[in-house]
Every structure is written in structure tokens, then in C-alpha cells.
Design an enzyme around this catalytic site. Structure first.
Site, PDB file in Angstrom:
ATOM      1  N   TYR A  68      -2.673  -1.273  10.366  1.00 38.64           N
ATOM      2  CA  TYR A  68      -2.610  -1.443   8.908  1.00 38.64           C
ATOM      3  C   TYR A  68      -1.265  -0.924   8.368  1.00 38.64           C
ATOM      4  O   TYR A  68      -0.573  -1.615   7.609  1.00 38.64           O
ATOM      5  CB  TYR A  68      -3.777  -0.683   8.277  1.00 38.64           C
ATOM      6  CG  TYR A  68      -3.909  -0.860   6.790  1.00 38.64           C
ATOM      7  CD1 TYR A  68      -4.590  -1.950   6.251  1.00 38.64           C
ATOM      8  CD2 TYR A  68      -3.363   0.071   5.901  1.00 38.64           C
ATOM      9  CE1 TYR A  68      -4.713  -2.110   4.873  1.00 38.64           C
ATOM     10  CE2 TYR A  68      -3.488  -0.074   4.533  1.00 38.64           C
ATOM     11  CZ  TYR A  68      -4.166  -1.169   4.020  1.00 38.64           C
ATOM     12  OH  TYR A  68      -4.288  -1.324   2.662  1.00 38.64           O
TER      13      TYR A  68
ATOM     14  N   SER B 183       0.863  -1.184   0.000  1.00 35.33           N
ATOM     15  CA  SER B 183       0.000   0.000   0.000  1.00 35.33           C
ATOM     16  C   SER B 183       0.891   1.222   0.000  1.00 35.33           C
ATOM     17  O   SER B 183       2.063   1.146   0.406  1.00 35.33           O
ATOM     18  CB  SER B 183      -0.860   0.005   1.275  1.00 35.33           C
ATOM     19  OG  SER B 183      -1.424   1.287   1.502  1.00 35.33           O
TER      20      SER B 183
HETATM   21  C1  BGC Z   1      -6.260   1.557   2.031  1.00 33.61           C
HETATM   22  C2  BGC Z   1      -7.423   2.437   1.608  1.00 33.61           C
HETATM   23  C3  BGC Z   1      -6.967   3.859   1.389  1.00 33.61           C
HETATM   24  C4  BGC Z   1      -5.718   3.925   0.530  1.00 33.61           C
HETATM   25  C5  BGC Z   1      -5.137   5.325   0.426  1.00 33.61           C
HETATM   26  C6  BGC Z   1      -5.151   1.713   1.044  1.00 33.61           C
HETATM   27  O1  BGC Z   1      -4.079   0.860   1.343  1.00 33.61           O
HETATM   28  O2  BGC Z   1      -6.689   0.214   2.142  1.00 33.61           O
HETATM   29  O3  BGC Z   1      -8.441   2.405   2.577  1.00 33.61           O
HETATM   30  O4  BGC Z   1      -8.003   4.606   0.746  1.00 33.61           O
HETATM   31  O5  BGC Z   1      -4.722   3.059   1.038  1.00 33.61           O
HETATM   32  O6  BGC Z   1      -5.076   5.971   1.665  1.00 33.61           O
END
Ligand code: BGC
Length: 267
Positions: free
Chosen positions: A165, A152
Site C-alpha cells: 500500500y 494517502s
Molecule cells: C489507510 C487507512 C489508514 C490511514 C492512516 C489510509 O491511507 O487506507 O487504513 O487508517 O491511511 O494511517
């Protein structure tokens, strides 16, 4: 890229919806035989399977919780039994359990680390063992095997109220690089894709109304939300011999979200 994955067998974890679904369909369209893995809805997994079947390759649907060692091992042995081997693993399954840091429960922490990070460890370990067992097949790919980790932008951008996360994605970065360093000489390639905001159920709050979508654009210099196909196309390329010299890297697919857009007009 048509047929660039012909003859290859791919497991895509968490592919009954969202980015995983997009990746599964793109890999199937590129000629791969695929495994749709899911943990929740069998119906949704089967819907993706029927869409993927139109491309003519084999499609299996396998239920497994990626944070459970036994279930992961069973998913790999079923795949090997039915498809013969695994050439490509897309470590995609992931979730969010958001809370302000001072209120975050240990359950919320453990769940996210368990699926997002431990799940990637368990699946990558099985994949590497299968690649080593099978040996290289130059008619199929120059590499012994390929792993794509779904990370991410939050492996780089800190994310208050989502520390579990962000920690899981930061962990994926060094998990991926350390595996790449260790197995490059064996011809295993492992890379990450770092999506920004992609239109999926995980972040519907961020795009579900015109107001929220408008606000989201402040974070995306390219001024459009990502679609699952944007990720699918990069996954096909990373899984194919087109990217044979790419190893241990992270590709951001984020419309520029990591460019500190708050500084565009001088901060
Ligand atoms: C998350 C999303 C978020 C995006 C940008 C992703 O990894 O799961 O919820 O919108 O990152 O912030």
C-alpha cells in the site's frame, strides 16, 4: 462553492463507498454531472447514485475494474457517449491487502499495485487523451482538464505491514508530479489529496470501537477522525477554477498526522 462545477463531467473511480462516495456527492452538490464507478457492489453504487441525483445533475453508474485496460477504455467511451466528454477525473479506487512484509504474497502485492497504481495510470491516460481531443472550453473551465489522485499520508509515512500500500501511494506521488510536469503547458492540472485516517470501511479496525478510536487519536494531533466530507470539499476546490494556479501538488487532509505526533512531548 455552490455550482462551481456546473456543466462539468466527472468520473470518480471507486465511488460506491468510502472516500469515493463522499467525493461523488460533493461534486454532484457543486453542480457536476458524475459517473459513479464501482467494481463490487452494484446496489451500493446505485444507492450513491440516488443520493447524488437529488442535486439535479446527470448521474451514471458504470462497472469497471480500474486495473483492466479494456474495462477502463470502455468506461471512458461510455461516459463520452452519454455525457459528451470528461472534464474531471478523480482517481480514487484503492484497497489494502495487509500482511507482514516477510509473509506478503505476490498476489497481495500485485493486487494492490494493480488497483492503486496501475489503475491510476490507466484512468489518467484515458482522461488526458480525452482532454487533448476535446480542446479547451473557456465557458466551462480555465483548464483543459483536471485530475485528482487519491493518495494517502502513506506517500510520506512509511507503513510496516502495509508495504504494498505504501509503495503504491509513493508511486502515485511521482506519477502525479510527472504528468503535471508534462502536461501543464497544455493546461491540464493534476494534484493529489493525501487523506489521513478517514471514517470509512477500509480502516474500520482503527475506529470501530471506543478503544480503537481512542488509540487512533495518538496519531492525530487535531484529535478527531476525518469524515468523507472533509475530502469531498477539498476535491471540489481542486476541481474548480478556484484552484487554477495549483498544479502538481499534494494536499494533506489528515488533522496533522504527518506532524510526527510522537515528538509532541519531546520524543
Ligand atoms: C489507510 C487507512 C489508514 C490511514 C492512516 C489510509 O491511507 O487506507 O487504513 O487508517 O491511511 O494511517
Amino acid at each position: 462553492m455552490e455550482n462551481s462545477l456546473k456543466g462539468q463531467k466527472a468520473i470518480i473511480t471507486g465511488s460506491s463507498s468510502g472516500i469515493g462516495k463522499g467525493v461523488a456527492l460533493s461534486l454532484a452538490a457543486a453542480g457536476a454531472d458524475i459517473v459513479i464507478n464501482y467494481a463490487g457492489s452494484k446496489e451500493k453504487a446505485e444507492e450513491v447514485a440516488s443520493l447524488a441525483s437529488q442535486f439535479g445533475g446527470k448521474v451514471l453508474v458504470i462497472k469497471a475494474d480500474v486495473s483492466d485496460e479494456t474495462e477502463v477504455k470502455e468506461m471512458f467511451s461510455k461516459t463520452i457517449q452519454e455525457l459528451g466528454t470528461v472534464d474531471i477525473l478523480v482517481n480514487n479506487a484503492g484497497l489494502q491487502k495487509d500482511a507482514p512484509f516477510h509473509e506478503m504474497t505476490l498476489d497481495q502485492w500485485n493486487k494492490v499495485i494493480g488497483i492503486n497504481l496501475t489503475g491510476q495510470f490507466l484512468c489518467a491516460r484515458e482522461a488526458v487523451n480525452e482532454f487533448l481531443r476535446r480542446g479547451i472550453n473557456p465557458h466551462i473551465s480555465k483548464a483543459l482538464g483536471k485530475i485528482i489522485c487519491m493518495s494517502s499520508v502513506h506517500q510520506e509515512i512509511p507503513w510496516s505491514e502495509h508495504v504494498n500500500y505504501a509503495a503504491s501511494k509513493g508511486g502515485i506521488m511521482l506519477l502525479m508530479k510527472s504528468i503535471a510536469q508534462g502536461y501543464a503547458a497544455k493546461k491540464i492540472r493534476i494534484n493529489s489529496i493525501c487523506p489521513g485516517a478517514i471514517r470509512t470501511p477500509i480502516n474500520k479496525d482503527a475506529w470501530g470501537t471506543p478503544d480503537s478510536l481512542n488509540k487512533l487519536m495518538n496519531l492525530i494531533p487535531y484529535k478527531r477522525i476525518g469524515e468523507i466530507e472533509d475530502i469531498g470539499k477539498v476535491a471540489v476546490w481542486l476541481a474548480s477554477d478556484q484552484s487554477d494556479h495549483i498544479n502538481g501538488t499534494s494536499i494533506f487532509v489528515d488533522g496533522g498526522m504527518t506532524l510526527y505526533p510522537g515528538f509532541t512531548t519531546n520524543g
